[in-house]
Scaffold this motif. Structure first.
Motif, mmCIF file in Angstrom:
data_model
loop_
_atom_site.group_PDB
_atom_site.id
_atom_site.type_symbol
_atom_site.label_atom_id
_atom_site.label_comp_id
_atom_site.label_asym_id
_atom_site.label_seq_id
_atom_site.Cartn_x
_atom_site.Cartn_y
_atom_site.Cartn_z
ATOM 1 N N GLN A 57 -9.840 -1.600 -14.355
ATOM 2 C CA GLN A 57 -9.794 -1.009 -15.694
ATOM 3 C C GLN A 57 -8.691 -1.612 -16.553
ATOM 4 N N ARG A 58 -7.858 -2.473 -15.981
ATOM 5 C CA ARG A 58 -6.700 -2.996 -16.712
ATOM 6 C C ARG A 58 -6.892 -4.459 -17.097
ATOM 7 N N SER A 59 -6.118 -4.896 -18.104
ATOM 8 C CA SER A 59 -6.169 -6.279 -18.588
ATOM 9 C C SER A 59 -4.744 -6.717 -18.915
ATOM 10 N N PRO A 60 -4.552 -8.000 -19.315
ATOM 11 C CA PRO A 60 -3.200 -8.430 -19.706
ATOM 12 C C PRO A 60 -2.652 -7.651 -20.904
ATOM 13 N N ASP A 61 -3.546 -7.039 -21.697
ATOM 14 C CA ASP A 61 -3.108 -6.285 -22.879
ATOM 15 C C ASP A 61 -2.906 -4.797 -22.606
ATOM 16 N N SER A 62 -3.135 -4.352 -21.383
ATOM 17 C CA SER A 62 -2.957 -2.936 -21.048
ATOM 18 C C SER A 62 -1.490 -2.542 -21.176
ATOM 19 N N GLU A 63 -1.263 -1.230 -21.303
ATOM 20 C CA GLU A 63 0.108 -0.716 -21.339
ATOM 21 C C GLU A 63 0.838 -1.181 -20.080
ATOM 22 N N PRO A 64 2.054 -1.737 -20.232
ATOM 23 C CA PRO A 64 2.749 -2.263 -19.045
ATOM 24 C C PRO A 64 3.107 -1.173 -18.046
ATOM 25 N N TRP A 65 2.961 -1.505 -16.769
ATOM 26 C CA TRP A 65 3.395 -0.642 -15.677
ATOM 27 C C TRP A 65 4.518 -1.359 -14.943
ATOM 28 N N LEU A 66 5.555 -0.618 -14.586
ATOM 29 C CA LEU A 66 6.598 -1.126 -13.707
ATOM 30 C C LEU A 66 6.636 -0.194 -12.505
ATOM 31 N N VAL A 67 6.263 -0.734 -11.351
ATOM 32 C CA VAL A 67 6.139 0.057 -10.127
ATOM 33 C C VAL A 67 7.369 -0.174 -9.252
ATOM 34 N N SER A 68 8.073 0.914 -8.958
ATOM 35 C CA SER A 68 9.227 0.851 -8.056
ATOM 36 C C SER A 68 8.725 1.069 -6.627
ATOM 37 N N ILE A 69 8.940 0.079 -5.783
ATOM 38 C CA ILE A 69 8.474 0.139 -4.394
ATOM 39 C C ILE A 69 9.552 0.790 -3.545
ATOM 40 N N GLN A 70 9.178 1.875 -2.882
ATOM 41 C CA GLN A 70 10.108 2.641 -2.056
ATOM 42 C C GLN A 70 10.070 2.139 -0.610
ATOM 43 N N LYS A 71 11.103 2.484 0.143
ATOM 44 C CA LYS A 71 11.187 2.087 1.544
ATOM 45 C C LYS A 71 10.117 2.810 2.366
ATOM 46 N N VAL A 72 9.619 2.164 3.384
ATOM 47 C CA VAL A 72 8.628 2.740 4.282
ATOM 48 C C VAL A 72 9.209 3.974 4.977
ATOM 49 N N THR A 73 8.396 5.030 5.084
ATOM 50 C CA THR A 73 8.738 6.192 5.896
ATOM 51 C C THR A 73 8.115 5.988 7.263
ATOM 52 N N ASN A 74 8.934 6.021 8.301
ATOM 53 C CA ASN A 74 8.466 5.774 9.661
ATOM 54 C C ASN A 74 8.371 7.093 10.424
ATOM 55 N N LEU A 75 7.139 7.546 10.682
ATOM 56 C CA LEU A 75 6.920 8.769 11.453
ATOM 57 C C LEU A 75 6.362 8.447 12.838
ATOM 58 N N THR A 76 6.569 7.214 13.301
ATOM 59 C CA THR A 76 6.109 6.804 14.630
ATOM 60 C C THR A 76 7.244 7.006 15.630
ATOM 61 N N ARG A 77 6.943 6.793 16.894
ATOM 62 C CA ARG A 77 7.989 6.884 17.924
ATOM 63 C C ARG A 77 8.812 5.604 17.981
ATOM 64 N N ASP A 78 8.342 4.526 17.355
ATOM 65 C CA ASP A 78 9.066 3.259 17.337
ATOM 66 C C ASP A 78 10.291 3.355 16.446
ATOM 67 N N VAL A 79 11.336 2.660 16.847
ATOM 68 C CA VAL A 79 12.502 2.531 15.986
ATOM 69 C C VAL A 79 12.240 1.349 15.066
ATOM 70 N N MET A 80 12.301 1.582 13.759
ATOM 71 C CA MET A 80 12.154 0.498 12.784
ATOM 72 C C MET A 80 13.502 0.320 12.104
ATOM 73 N N THR A 81 14.015 -0.890 12.137
ATOM 74 C CA THR A 81 15.289 -1.149 11.473
ATOM 75 C C THR A 81 15.095 -1.068 9.965
ATOM 76 N N GLU A 82 16.205 -0.964 9.246
ATOM 77 C CA GLU A 82 16.140 -0.940 7.787
ATOM 78 C C GLU A 82 15.479 -2.214 7.272
ATOM 79 N N SER A 83 15.807 -3.347 7.885
ATOM 80 C CA SER A 83 15.208 -4.620 7.470
ATOM 81 C C SER A 83 13.702 -4.633 7.678
ATOM 82 N N GLU A 84 13.241 -4.099 8.814
ATOM 83 C CA GLU A 84 11.803 -4.051 9.070
ATOM 84 C C GLU A 84 11.091 -3.147 8.069
ATOM 85 N N ARG A 85 11.735 -2.025 7.712
ATOM 86 C CA ARG A 85 11.105 -1.111 6.760
ATOM 87 C C ARG A 85 11.019 -1.719 5.372
ATOM 88 N N TRP A 86 11.971 -2.593 5.027
ATOM 89 C CA TRP A 86 11.890 -3.269 3.731
ATOM 90 C C TRP A 86 11.025 -4.518 3.791
#
Length: 193
Positions: A57-86
């Motif tokens: 539904q969007r084009s180059p002329d659409s209203e600009p969106w700026l999406v802030s990407i958040q860190k992954v939430t890890n709900l597994t039993r694995d330990v994920m380092t901060e670097s892996e989550r980013w």
């Protein structure tokens, strides 16, 4: 969206894991996600988002969106380092489909302030992200959540991972886009309690 979540919860409720301690045999292979799995997940989501009805539904002329990407939430039993989550979010932001969205659909993706600070500490700041951070007018946020279920038997283990991405307009509780990918990892060998 709620039906999607109910289906995911039902899947995990049916596949409740058994708890046993593991000892490795020479054949043992871990069920833990690898960096290649994380990159595959981010590539899959970038392609799916680019091909979604929301983006059509969007084009180059659409209203600009700026999406802030958040860190992954890890709900597994694995330990994920901060670097892996980013890693998954950084790779997603740098992918070709996401770069194409910036040009063709007027949508830019930046890491959250926490992610940007981590990049700066590692000397990996992008030339185009610095101006975006100085004049941050975030319109949306993107989150990712990992869940897993493990099934272990004396002969081995199988772990099913579900990664769910959600795109929210700021101020809205319901996501404007949601998708999930499932990855299954298997390990063989003898397990003793």
């Amino acid at each position: 969206m709620n039906r999607f979540r109910c289906t995911c919860v039902a899947l995990f409720a049916i596949c409740l894991p058994w708890t046993v301690a593991c000892a490795a045999s020479p054949e043992w292979r871990s069920t833990r996600l690898t960096p290649d799995d994380l990159l595959e997940i981010s590539d899959t989501f970038a392609a799916r988002l680019a091909e979604s009805d929301l983006m059509a539904q969007r084009s180059p002329d659409s209203e600009p969106w700026l999406v802030s990407i958040q860190k992954v939430t890890n709900l597994t039993r694995d330990v994920m380092t901060e670097s892996e989550r980013w890693l998954i979010m950084q790779h997603l932001r740098a992918s070709m489909p996401i770069d194409a969205l910036r040009r063709q659909r007027n949508i830019a993706f930046v890491l959250s302030a926490e992610g940007s600070a981590l990049l700066r500490r590692q000397g990996l700041e992008d030339e185009w992200e610095a101006p975006a951070l100085a004049d941050r007018r975030v319109t949306h946020t993107m989150t990712a959540t990992f869940r897993s279920v493990i099934r272990q038997t004396p002969q081995g283990a199988a772990e099913t991972y579900l990664c769910e991405f959600e795109l929210f307009r700021l101020g809205d509780r319901e996501p404007v886009w949601i998708d999930a990918v499932v990855i299954r990892r298997q390990a063989s060998g003898h397990i003793w309690d």
